[in-house]
Design an enzyme around this catalytic site. Sequence first.
Site, mmCIF file in Angstrom:
data_model
loop_
_atom_site.group_PDB
_atom_site.id
_atom_site.type_symbol
_atom_site.label_atom_id
_atom_site.label_comp_id
_atom_site.label_asym_id
_atom_site.label_seq_id
_atom_site.Cartn_x
_atom_site.Cartn_y
_atom_site.Cartn_z
ATOM 1 C CG ASN A 1 -0.290 0.079 2.530
ATOM 2 O OD1 ASN A 1 0.929 0.237 2.611
ATOM 3 N ND2 ASN A 1 -1.056 -0.060 3.600
ATOM 4 C CB ALA B 1 1.774 -6.254 3.802
ATOM 5 C CE1 TYR C 1 4.868 -6.143 14.425
ATOM 6 C CE2 TYR C 1 6.471 -6.458 16.183
ATOM 7 C CZ TYR C 1 6.091 -6.602 14.863
ATOM 8 O OH TYR C 1 6.937 -7.205 13.973
ATOM 9 C CG HIS D 1 14.409 0.041 13.704
ATOM 10 N ND1 HIS D 1 13.544 0.376 12.696
ATOM 11 C CD2 HIS D 1 13.769 -0.874 14.465
ATOM 12 C CE1 HIS D 1 12.429 -0.312 12.842
ATOM 13 N NE2 HIS D 1 12.535 -1.074 13.908
ATOM 14 N NE ARG E 1 15.703 -5.463 22.169
ATOM 15 C CZ ARG E 1 15.663 -5.337 23.502
ATOM 16 N NH1 ARG E 1 16.471 -6.051 24.260
ATOM 17 N NH2 ARG E 1 14.809 -4.518 24.078
#
Length: 332
Positions: free
Chosen positions: A31, A78, A145, A193, A225
Amino acid sequence: MILITGGAGYIGSHTVINFLNAGKDIVIFDNLENGHIETVQTLQKIGSVKFEKGDLRNIEDIEKVFEKYDIDAVIHFAAFALVGESVENPAKYYRNNTFGTLNLLDTMIKHNVKKIVFSSTCATYGEPEYTPIDEKHPQNPINPYGASKLMVERIMEDYDRAYGLKSIKLRYFNVAGCDSKNRVGEWHEPETHLIPNILKSTFTGGQTFKIFGDDYDTPDGTCIRDYVNVEDLAEVHRLALEYLYKENKSDVFNLGTEHGDSVKNIFDVCEQVLDKKIPVEVVNRRAGDPAKLYADSQKAQKILGWKPEKTIQESVQSAYNWEKFMNGVCVK
Ligand code: UDP
């Protein structure tokens, strides 16, 4: 033909290149809310790429794509993927990531397309009970999320039982780096990020890089991480699809390097690779950041034959090349 939803975005575009290198014909559905038309145009210069602009929240948009092309399998990226935004606006996440995917799956079943590789996330695990995190770790997401992605994983299992839809769910840890030929890269607006934010702070007009908290229960106090290179990550999508064609079996895999880097480590790597001092300050913790996340990805290595190969130095170098290009410092 392979349908790649979100193929104009960061991980999607690198995966398109990987599939093109393997000689596949691709149709991208995006999109362009987070993806970029310039990325699509670049990909179209590399190989056989069709582009259809559309939104998964409108089932007619995706239905048209299945009517127009002969699709054998889907790689589904997506999605919206910002944890903080998902807490403030959960409806956006459930509507797009969960309900949008339901539209995609229903259209696939209708057109008898029964293979899908899905971008899931380590955010489905929530606060880790142990590390490294393997696929058996309990899934208790702590934000919309992660919950929106976990719901899709569950829906896919039910669709397998009911309709024979075969899915590979790939739970990514952190993703880093850019195309080594600098054709596509990490292009988020705004950028949140770690690595691009450190690198951006080296350009004129860039802001001081902020470390979100140095009082975590980790050796240097900053969060740990697991940063997997985006080209290594792209490769595993192809391996996962090959596995689906060969075994016709649903499964789930963690994707990480099995190595944890703290924010300070990453900052040091950036200074070394760039060979310059980067302005930095420590600020308060960011809400919802667990102290330590890293993967056990033995399963992907054993079953899919995947091996993460690139070092964090290589990821930082390629990310820097991309930032330079985006800042007009060098030409592609
Ligand atoms: N981080 C930071 N400063 C930034 C961006 C991120 O200190 O400008 C930290 C963040 O708190 C986390 C780690 O870097 O501990 C990785 O964050 P990122 O947003 O890259 O990925 P996430 O782990 O949220 O998916």
